[in-house]
Design a protein around this motif. Sequence first.
Motif, mmCIF file in Angstrom:
data_model
loop_
_atom_site.group_PDB
_atom_site.id
_atom_site.type_symbol
_atom_site.label_atom_id
_atom_site.label_comp_id
_atom_site.label_asym_id
_atom_site.label_seq_id
_atom_site.Cartn_x
_atom_site.Cartn_y
_atom_site.Cartn_z
ATOM 1 N N TRP A 1 0.814 -1.217 0.000
ATOM 2 C CA TRP A 1 0.000 0.000 0.000
ATOM 3 C C TRP A 1 0.845 1.263 0.000
ATOM 4 C CZ3 TRP A 1 -4.336 -0.790 4.206
ATOM 5 C CH2 TRP A 1 -5.304 -1.661 3.708
ATOM 6 N N THR A 2 0.411 2.217 -0.798
ATOM 7 C CA THR A 2 0.931 3.573 -0.707
ATOM 8 C C THR A 2 0.109 4.305 0.350
ATOM 9 O OG1 THR A 2 -0.632 4.456 -2.320
ATOM 10 C CG2 THR A 2 1.478 3.582 -3.188
ATOM 11 N N VAL A 3 0.493 5.519 0.685
ATOM 12 C CA VAL A 3 -0.298 6.326 1.607
ATOM 13 C C VAL A 3 -1.705 6.525 1.043
ATOM 14 C CG1 VAL A 3 -0.548 8.643 2.596
ATOM 15 C CG2 VAL A 3 1.641 7.452 2.735
ATOM 16 N N ARG A 4 -1.803 6.778 -0.243
ATOM 17 C CA ARG A 4 -3.121 6.957 -0.860
ATOM 18 C C ARG A 4 -3.968 5.692 -0.715
ATOM 19 N NH1 ARG A 4 -5.539 10.588 -4.319
ATOM 20 N NH2 ARG A 4 -7.280 9.715 -5.483
ATOM 21 N N ASP A 5 -3.367 4.532 -0.960
ATOM 22 C CA ASP A 5 -4.094 3.270 -0.792
ATOM 23 C C ASP A 5 -4.617 3.128 0.632
ATOM 24 O OD1 ASP A 5 -3.432 2.499 -3.444
ATOM 25 O OD2 ASP A 5 -1.634 1.429 -2.753
ATOM 26 N N LEU A 6 -3.780 3.457 1.591
ATOM 27 C CA LEU A 6 -4.144 3.346 2.999
ATOM 28 C C LEU A 6 -5.310 4.271 3.340
ATOM 29 C CD1 LEU A 6 -3.676 2.389 5.905
ATOM 30 C CD2 LEU A 6 -1.876 4.106 6.086
ATOM 31 N N VAL A 7 -5.219 5.520 2.933
ATOM 32 C CA VAL A 7 -6.288 6.474 3.217
ATOM 33 C C VAL A 7 -7.566 6.060 2.488
ATOM 34 C CG1 VAL A 7 -7.005 8.891 3.016
ATOM 35 C CG2 VAL A 7 -4.673 8.325 3.737
ATOM 36 N N ARG B 1 -13.128 3.974 2.656
ATOM 37 C CA ARG B 1 -14.099 2.927 2.308
ATOM 38 C C ARG B 1 -14.671 2.254 3.548
ATOM 39 N NH1 ARG B 1 -11.299 -0.814 -0.483
ATOM 40 N NH2 ARG B 1 -9.392 0.379 -0.686
ATOM 41 N N GLU B 2 -13.845 2.017 4.559
ATOM 42 C CA GLU B 2 -14.350 1.427 5.802
ATOM 43 C C GLU B 2 -15.407 2.320 6.442
ATOM 44 O OE1 GLU B 2 -13.605 -1.634 7.349
ATOM 45 O OE2 GLU B 2 -12.748 -2.016 5.377
ATOM 46 N N GLN B 3 -15.181 3.625 6.419
ATOM 47 C CA GLN B 3 -16.156 4.562 6.979
ATOM 48 C C GLN B 3 -17.448 4.561 6.170
ATOM 49 O OE1 GLN B 3 -15.538 6.297 10.004
ATOM 50 N NE2 GLN B 3 -13.923 4.776 9.901
ATOM 51 N N LEU B 4 -17.339 4.412 4.860
ATOM 52 C CA LEU B 4 -18.529 4.398 4.014
ATOM 53 C C LEU B 4 -19.415 3.185 4.278
ATOM 54 C CD1 LEU B 4 -16.907 5.578 0.662
ATOM 55 C CD2 LEU B 4 -18.490 6.883 2.112
ATOM 56 N N ARG C 1 -11.916 5.936 -3.875
ATOM 57 C CA ARG C 1 -12.981 6.758 -3.282
ATOM 58 C C ARG C 1 -12.453 8.130 -2.873
ATOM 59 N NH1 ARG C 1 -17.400 4.950 -5.003
ATOM 60 N NH2 ARG C 1 -18.357 6.291 -3.467
ATOM 61 N N LEU C 2 -11.183 8.406 -3.162
ATOM 62 C CA LEU C 2 -10.581 9.661 -2.720
ATOM 63 C C LEU C 2 -10.754 10.802 -3.708
ATOM 64 C CD1 LEU C 2 -7.253 8.456 -1.111
ATOM 65 C CD2 LEU C 2 -9.477 8.819 -0.041
ATOM 66 N N GLY C 3 -10.764 10.495 -4.980
ATOM 67 C CA GLY C 3 -10.878 11.536 -5.979
ATOM 68 C C GLY C 3 -9.734 12.531 -5.888
ATOM 69 N N ALA C 4 -10.027 13.773 -6.266
ATOM 70 C CA ALA C 4 -8.992 14.814 -6.305
ATOM 71 C C ALA C 4 -8.711 15.426 -4.941
ATOM 72 C CB ALA C 4 -9.411 15.916 -7.280
ATOM 73 N N ASP C 5 -9.606 15.186 -3.970
ATOM 74 C CA ASP C 5 -9.461 15.812 -2.650
ATOM 75 C C ASP C 5 -9.616 14.760 -1.551
ATOM 76 O OD1 ASP C 5 -9.477 17.395 -0.383
ATOM 77 O OD2 ASP C 5 -10.928 18.844 -1.170
ATOM 78 N N HIS D 1 -4.165 1.556 11.590
ATOM 79 C CA HIS D 1 -3.828 2.289 10.374
ATOM 80 C C HIS D 1 -3.394 3.727 10.648
ATOM 81 C CE1 HIS D 1 -4.485 -1.060 7.880
ATOM 82 N NE2 HIS D 1 -5.795 -1.105 8.029
ATOM 83 N N ALA D 2 -3.799 4.288 11.778
ATOM 84 C CA ALA D 2 -3.263 5.599 12.164
ATOM 85 C C ALA D 2 -1.759 5.466 12.421
ATOM 86 C CB ALA D 2 -3.978 6.137 13.401
ATOM 87 N N TRP D 3 -1.367 4.376 13.054
ATOM 88 C CA TRP D 3 0.058 4.110 13.277
ATOM 89 C C TRP D 3 0.767 3.932 11.929
ATOM 90 C CZ3 TRP D 3 3.587 0.402 12.041
ATOM 91 C CH2 TRP D 3 4.809 0.453 12.736
ATOM 92 N N ASP D 4 0.154 3.149 11.027
ATOM 93 C CA ASP D 4 0.736 2.947 9.692
ATOM 94 C C ASP D 4 0.943 4.287 8.987
ATOM 95 O OD1 ASP D 4 0.617 0.147 9.950
ATOM 96 O OD2 ASP D 4 -1.304 0.011 8.899
ATOM 97 N N LEU D 5 -0.079 5.129 9.025
ATOM 98 C CA LEU D 5 -0.012 6.418 8.342
ATOM 99 C C LEU D 5 1.050 7.326 8.977
ATOM 100 C CD1 LEU D 5 -1.142 8.241 6.140
ATOM 101 C CD2 LEU D 5 -2.928 8.953 7.757
#
Length: 116
Positions: A8-14, A19-22, A44-48, A97-101
């Motif tokens: 995972w990249t940071v983007r993948d992680l976020v 998605r988990e929140q959704l 699910r991140l799009g441009a922002d 995942h907060a630790w991962d990030l």
Amino acid sequence: MGTPCADWTVRDLVDHLVREQLWAPELLAGCTVEQVGDRFDGDRLGADPRHSWVLAASAAREAWIEPDALAKRVRLSSGEAGADEYGWQMTLDLTVHAWDLATAVGADRRVDAGLA
């Protein structure tokens, strides 16, 4: 930028966290995994990404603070569970995942002792 999760990249992680929140509002409303299907697959991140997180986390929070939300039963991929158990699963996932990030971006990795 990479993360401690080798694939995972940071983007993948976020994106995973968004998605988990959704999923939370759907499952707390009584939907099954099959009913939700692939609705949240893909980016699910799009441009922002920050805005996507705020929207997803806000929707999840609203679902969790509904009266009697923790008394509900939810149908997860692993089977039926109490919403309170699902809430702890989500809390654990967010904590790890907060630790991962934090590790990936060089931020403070300490986990709150009360949460741990």
